[in-house]
Design an enzyme around this catalytic site. Structure first.
Site, short mmCIF file in Angstrom:
data_model
loop_
_atom_site.label_atom_id
_atom_site.label_comp_id
_atom_site.label_asym_id
_atom_site.label_seq_id
_atom_site.Cartn_x
_atom_site.Cartn_y
_atom_site.Cartn_z
N HIS A 44 0.92 -2.17 2.55
CA HIS A 44 0.83 -3.02 1.35
C HIS A 44 1.66 -2.44 0.20
O HIS A 44 2.48 -1.55 0.42
CB HIS A 44 -0.65 -3.24 0.98
CG HIS A 44 -1.49 -3.56 2.20
ND1 HIS A 44 -1.50 -4.79 2.78
CD2 HIS A 44 -2.27 -2.75 2.99
CE1 HIS A 44 -2.29 -4.76 3.87
NE2 HIS A 44 -2.76 -3.53 4.01
N GLU A 82 -6.51 -0.56 -1.48
CA GLU A 82 -5.94 0.03 -0.26
C GLU A 82 -4.50 0.50 -0.50
O GLU A 82 -4.11 1.56 0.00
CB GLU A 82 -5.97 -1.00 0.88
CG GLU A 82 -5.43 -0.47 2.20
CD GLU A 82 -5.32 -1.55 3.27
OE1 GLU A 82 -5.77 -2.68 3.01
OE2 GLU A 82 -4.75 -1.25 4.34
N HIS A 137 -3.34 2.59 6.80
CA HIS A 137 -4.12 1.49 6.26
C HIS A 137 -5.57 1.91 6.10
O HIS A 137 -5.99 2.96 6.59
CB HIS A 137 -4.06 0.26 7.20
CG HIS A 137 -2.74 -0.42 7.18
ND1 HIS A 137 -2.49 -1.58 6.47
CD2 HIS A 137 -1.57 -0.09 7.78
CE1 HIS A 137 -1.22 -1.93 6.63
NE2 HIS A 137 -0.64 -1.04 7.43
N GLU A 216 -6.25 2.84 10.77
CA GLU A 216 -7.17 2.30 9.75
C GLU A 216 -8.13 3.45 9.45
O GLU A 216 -8.94 3.84 10.30
CB GLU A 216 -7.94 1.08 10.29
CG GLU A 216 -7.07 -0.13 10.59
CD GLU A 216 -6.79 -1.00 9.35
OE1 GLU A 216 -7.12 -0.59 8.23
OE2 GLU A 216 -6.21 -2.09 9.55
ZN ZN Z 1 -3.95 -2.72 5.44
#
Ligand code: ZN
Length: 252
Positions: A44, A82, A137, A216
């Site tokens: 992101h 995030e 992430h 993640e």
């Molecule tokens: Zn993400």
């Protein structure tokens, strides 16, 4: 040749090799060899939310499918986003890797820009000669679940050979094991199996031609994970774990 001349020649040779005028070696033999290159992809970006026209544009994501260029990502209930987490973590990992002689390429230059699109990130992960690429992430799932998971491609990645896919699996395993041992995060309690989750919709995994893994690091909606991910000490701990997994993969 007389004996005294032989002694003189030997003395000259010894002086040339070890004396004050000894050659320091050629440039080729003294230059430090270039370290391996690792691509870190912090998920992101801070400007994504204010540029929906850019990030919602569809781009190729592999296996004949298209998906949005990028997304805004998730956040903790307290509002820690995030994109800020992945950006901070990437820089911490970079610092450790560089100290071990590893060259590091980040897929974005700041946490205030837009994108890049997921297909562009996959291109950067495919940088020629890169030994490994790691996408960073954090998840936004129902609050009860917690822990990290490694996303792996459920098919042969479009851009990768079978050998590259095996290297990706090894990279994933080493980073997974380092996280489980020393990050403060446990393998996910809410998705996948033992911290591994197979999917085929991630452009970075589908399109990269280099060994690549996709992490993640926890559930930002879970109180335990959010506390760890939001704190500098928690991110330092996670960064040390990730870096040790990468260094183990690189054999350094
Ligand atoms: Zn993400």
């Amino acid at each position: 040749m007389r004996v005294s001349r032989v002694v003189a020649v030997v003395l000259l040779v010894v002086l040339a090799a070890f004396g004050p005028f000894a050659a320091q070696g050629t440039a080729a033999s003294t230059a430090a060899p270039a370290g391996p290159l690792v691509v870190l992809d912090p998920g992101h970006n801070g400007g994504n939310a204010s540029h929906p026209g850019v990030v919602n544009r569809l781009v190729y994501a592999g296996y004949g499918r298209f998906k949005p260029c990028n997304t805004t990502g998730t956040a903790t209930n307290a509002g820690y986003p995030e994109h800020a987490f992945t950006w901070d973590l990437a820089r911490r990992i970079r610092t450790i890797l560089v100290a071990h002689g590893v060259r590091v390429l980040l897929t974005r230059a700041s946490d205030t820009g837009v994108g890049p699109c997921v297909n562009r990130r996959a291109q950067l992960e495919s940088t020629r000669g890169a030994a490994a690429a790691i996408a960073l992430h954090a998840d936004g799932a129902p609050a009860a679940g917690h822990g990290f998971h490694v996303c792996e491609d459920s098919r042969r990645p479009e851009g990768a050979t079978a050998a590259t896919q095996r290297r990706s699996a090894r990279l994933s395993r080493l980073v997974h094991d380092a996280l489980a041992a020393r990050s403060g995060l446990v393998p996910s309690t809410y998705i996948g199996r033992n911290g591994y989750y197979l999917r085929d919709d991630l452009a970075g995994l589908n399109l990269s031609t280099n060994p690549t893994t996709f992490l993640e690091f926890g559930n930002m909606r879970n109180a335990h994970d959010a506390a760890l991910l939001s704190s500098p000490a928690g991110r330092a701990r996670i960064a040390r774990a990730v870096a040790s997994g990468i260094l183990a993969y690189l054999g350094r």
